[in-house]
Design a protein around this motif. Structure first.
Motif, PDB file in Angstrom:
ATOM      1  N   TYR A  67      -2.923 -16.387   0.133  1.00  0.00           N
ATOM      2  CA  TYR A  67      -4.153 -15.596   0.244  1.00  0.00           C
ATOM      3  C   TYR A  67      -3.911 -14.305   1.007  1.00  0.00           C
ATOM      4  O   TYR A  67      -4.543 -13.275   0.714  1.00  0.00           O
ATOM      5  CB  TYR A  67      -5.232 -16.431   0.942  1.00  0.00           C
ATOM      6  N   ILE A  68      -3.011 -14.318   1.989  1.00  0.00           N
ATOM      7  CA  ILE A  68      -2.772 -13.105   2.778  1.00  0.00           C
ATOM      8  C   ILE A  68      -2.207 -11.987   1.910  1.00  0.00           C
ATOM      9  O   ILE A  68      -2.521 -10.804   2.096  1.00  0.00           O
ATOM     10  CB  ILE A  68      -1.816 -13.428   3.943  1.00  0.00           C
ATOM     11  N   ALA A  69      -1.385 -12.341   0.918  1.00  0.00           N
ATOM     12  CA  ALA A  69      -0.765 -11.326   0.063  1.00  0.00           C
ATOM     13  C   ALA A  69      -1.618 -10.963  -1.140  1.00  0.00           C
ATOM     14  O   ALA A  69      -1.180 -10.181  -1.984  1.00  0.00           O
ATOM     15  CB  ALA A  69       0.601 -11.824  -0.422  1.00  0.00           C
ATOM     16  N   MET A  70      -2.828 -11.511  -1.259  1.00  0.00           N
ATOM     17  CA  MET A  70      -3.676 -11.217  -2.425  1.00  0.00           C
ATOM     18  C   MET A  70      -4.164  -9.773  -2.388  1.00  0.00           C
ATOM     19  O   MET A  70      -4.395  -9.211  -1.334  1.00  0.00           O
ATOM     20  CB  MET A  70      -4.879 -12.171  -2.461  1.00  0.00           C
TER      21      MET A  70
ATOM     22  N   GLU B 210       2.370   7.745   6.217  1.00  0.00           N
ATOM     23  CA  GLU B 210       2.117   6.692   7.185  1.00  0.00           C
ATOM     24  C   GLU B 210       0.779   6.008   6.938  1.00  0.00           C
ATOM     25  O   GLU B 210       0.630   4.819   7.216  1.00  0.00           O
ATOM     26  CB  GLU B 210       2.159   7.274   8.602  1.00  0.00           C
ATOM     27  N   ARG B 211      -0.208   6.755   6.449  1.00  0.00           N
ATOM     28  CA  ARG B 211      -1.528   6.203   6.188  1.00  0.00           C
ATOM     29  C   ARG B 211      -1.779   6.088   4.702  1.00  0.00           C
ATOM     30  O   ARG B 211      -2.906   6.262   4.229  1.00  0.00           O
ATOM     31  CB  ARG B 211      -2.602   7.053   6.861  1.00  0.00           C
ATOM     32  N   GLY B 212      -0.751   5.768   3.932  1.00  0.00           N
ATOM     33  CA  GLY B 212      -0.851   5.676   2.495  1.00  0.00           C
ATOM     34  C   GLY B 212      -1.127   4.249   2.024  1.00  0.00           C
ATOM     35  O   GLY B 212      -1.781   3.445   2.700  1.00  0.00           O
ATOM     36  N   HIS B 213      -0.589   3.978   0.794  1.00  0.00           N
ATOM     37  CA  HIS B 213      -0.839   2.689   0.163  1.00  0.00           C
ATOM     38  C   HIS B 213      -0.266   1.537   0.993  1.00  0.00           C
ATOM     39  O   HIS B 213      -0.891   0.466   1.101  1.00  0.00           O
ATOM     40  CB  HIS B 213      -0.221   2.683  -1.239  1.00  0.00           C
ATOM     41  N   GLY B 214       0.901   1.750   1.569  1.00  0.00           N
ATOM     42  CA  GLY B 214       1.489   0.702   2.400  1.00  0.00           C
ATOM     43  C   GLY B 214       0.618   0.371   3.601  1.00  0.00           C
ATOM     44  O   GLY B 214       0.451  -0.803   3.953  1.00  0.00           O
ATOM     45  N   HIS B 215       0.037   1.419   4.180  1.00  0.00           N
ATOM     46  CA  HIS B 215      -0.864   1.192   5.313  1.00  0.00           C
ATOM     47  C   HIS B 215      -2.094   0.409   4.873  1.00  0.00           C
ATOM     48  O   HIS B 215      -2.567  -0.496   5.583  1.00  0.00           O
ATOM     49  CB  HIS B 215      -1.274   2.533   5.911  1.00  0.00           C
ATOM     50  N   LEU B 216      -2.599   0.762   3.669  1.00  0.00           N
ATOM     51  CA  LEU B 216      -3.766   0.045   3.148  1.00  0.00           C
ATOM     52  C   LEU B 216      -3.425  -1.426   2.909  1.00  0.00           C
ATOM     53  O   LEU B 216      -4.227  -2.318   3.232  1.00  0.00           O
ATOM     54  CB  LEU B 216      -4.241   0.696   1.845  1.00  0.00           C
ATOM     55  N   ARG B 217      -2.240  -1.693   2.335  1.00  0.00           N
ATOM     56  CA  ARG B 217      -1.843  -3.078   2.112  1.00  0.00           C
ATOM     57  C   ARG B 217      -1.706  -3.824   3.436  1.00  0.00           C
ATOM     58  O   ARG B 217      -2.096  -5.001   3.543  1.00  0.00           O
ATOM     59  CB  ARG B 217      -0.515  -3.115   1.359  1.00  0.00           C
TER      60      ARG B 217
ATOM     61  N   LEU C 279      -3.382  -3.181   6.139  1.00  0.00           N
ATOM     62  CA  LEU C 279      -4.739  -3.439   6.618  1.00  0.00           C
ATOM     63  C   LEU C 279      -5.371  -4.604   5.864  1.00  0.00           C
ATOM     64  O   LEU C 279      -6.056  -5.450   6.472  1.00  0.00           O
ATOM     65  CB  LEU C 279      -5.599  -2.178   6.461  1.00  0.00           C
ATOM     66  N   GLN C 280      -5.138  -4.653   4.541  1.00  0.00           N
ATOM     67  CA  GLN C 280      -5.683  -5.761   3.763  1.00  0.00           C
ATOM     68  C   GLN C 280      -5.092  -7.094   4.219  1.00  0.00           C
ATOM     69  O   GLN C 280      -5.807  -8.103   4.321  1.00  0.00           O
ATOM     70  CB  GLN C 280      -5.407  -5.539   2.273  1.00  0.00           C
ATOM     71  N   LYS C 281      -3.799  -7.103   4.477  1.00  0.00           N
ATOM     72  CA  LYS C 281      -3.175  -8.334   4.968  1.00  0.00           C
ATOM     73  C   LYS C 281      -3.753  -8.739   6.322  1.00  0.00           C
ATOM     74  O   LYS C 281      -3.985  -9.935   6.580  1.00  0.00           O
ATOM     75  CB  LYS C 281      -1.669  -8.151   5.067  1.00  0.00           C
ATOM     76  N   MET C 282      -4.005  -7.749   7.173  1.00  0.00           N
ATOM     77  CA  MET C 282      -4.592  -8.056   8.466  1.00  0.00           C
ATOM     78  C   MET C 282      -6.003  -8.617   8.300  1.00  0.00           C
ATOM     79  O   MET C 282      -6.384  -9.583   8.985  1.00  0.00           O
ATOM     80  CB  MET C 282      -4.611  -6.798   9.339  1.00  0.00           C
TER      81      MET C 282
END
Length: 348
Positions: free
Chosen positions: A345-348, A130-137, A139-142
């Protein structure tokens, strides 16, 4: 007469009385001769037997000598073979020890590999959790969405427009032709700095001309105000993107300054006396250059605008774009805002 003739012919005459003795003597001589012949034959046979035995002995001796030589050669060969066998045994022993050492190293490496593989599996589980790479992505998008929202406010506060541009969604070239949004590599470079404006204020054309005491003060104030707008927009965007500027800005509205930490090439005694340079560490204080022309040297102001454009170029490089040129401050700022406000830019 007869006796004399016989004697002359070499014939011995024996008297009758001596005949018996002579016969006995002849018989004994004949017996002795026969025995001598028999003995001779016996000796001849024995001699032949001895010669044959001697010949066989010599033949056997020669064979024994040959066998002895062969045996010596075999002894030498066996000695050489034994020496090579000893060396081979020593090499095998050394290789065995090396092999044992390699096996121990392999066992240690296998344990380390197993531990690393286990750690990798645990890391993969963490990444896929749940707090893995997908979560990081996410957060980056946010974060990018939040940055986009704040830069949109900066764009609304300090709109950069080209001459004849009607709306923020359409971009015009220097001739007023609508081009739409374009990638930085496809964006046409404006021929003049004056073709772009910020809040309807244009930047002074470079290179700046030396101002006179009777120059247009309103024009100088308008250019200083425009540079202050650009400096404030750059400061805000850099803060939102969390990018430390290579040339820091000291914002003061239309009296803003930009710092350059590059050491000066000419160090004078007055610099040392004023304390602008640390004597012990030889660490110069940053030089300030004005982002306004009124009462300032035009060369220093030109260099300040150049450094301001380098800060915008740094931000462009941060978002994966290139500068449009050293004299295109407003086009670079507009392109920076366009890239950040784009959906990609959001998906960068």
């Amino acid at each position: 007469m007869a006796g004399s003739g016989a004697e002359s012919a070499g014939v011995k005459l024996i008297e009758w009385e001596d005949l018996q003795q002579e016969l006995a003597r002849l018989w004994s001589l004949s017996s002795a001769l026969k025995k001598a012949k028999e003995r001779k034959e016996t000796l001849a046979r024995k001699l032949e037997s001895v010669i044959q035995e001697r010949s066989e002995y010599l033949h056997q001796t020669n064979e024994i000598e040959e066998m002895r030589q062969k045996l010596e050669a075999q002894k030498l060969a066996m000695g050489d073979l034994l020496l090579r066998s000893k060396r081979t045994a020593e090499n095998v022993k050394d290789q065995n020890e090396q092999l044992c050492f390699d096996i121990r190293l392999l066992l240690v490496a296998s344990k380390m590999l197993s531990a690393a593989h286990q750690q990798l599996q645990e890391a993969n589980k963490l990444l896929s959790g749940e707090r893995g790479h997908g979560h990081l992505r996410n957060l980056q998008k946010m974060v990018h969405a939040r940055q986009q929202d704040m830069v949109a406010q900066v764009s609304a506060l300090y709109p950069v427009k080209a001459s004849g541009e009607q709306s923020s969604g359409v971009k015009c070239d220097v001739n007023g032709t609508e081009t739409g949004y374009a990638h930085p590599s496809n964006m046409s470079k404006p021929s003049q700095m004056s073709s772009f404006s910020i809040l309807d204020l244009q930047l002074p054309a470079l290179p700046l001309k030396k101002t006179s005491l009777f120059g247009d003060k309103k024009e100088l104030q308008r250019s200083a105000t425009a540079l202050g707008y650009v400096a404030h927009a750059v400061l805000l965007i850099a803060a939102y993107l969390d990018v430390p500027l290579r040339y820091p800005l000291r914002f003061g509205g239309s009296r803003s300054y930009i710092h350059d930490y590059a050491p000066s090439t000419d160090l004078t005694s007055s610099d040392l006396a004023s304390g602008s340079i640390s004597v012990m560490g030889m660490t110069p204080k940053p030089a300030e250059f004005p982002l306004f022309l009124e009462g300032q040297d035009s060369t220093r102001a030109t260099y300040a605008i150049f450094l301001l454009n380098k800060d915008i170029e740094q931000l462009l490089n941060y978002v994966g774009a290139q500068s449009l040129g050293p004299k295109h401050v407003l086009p670079n700022l507009k392109e920076l805002m366009r890239i950040i406000l784009a959906k990609e830019y959001i998906a960068m």
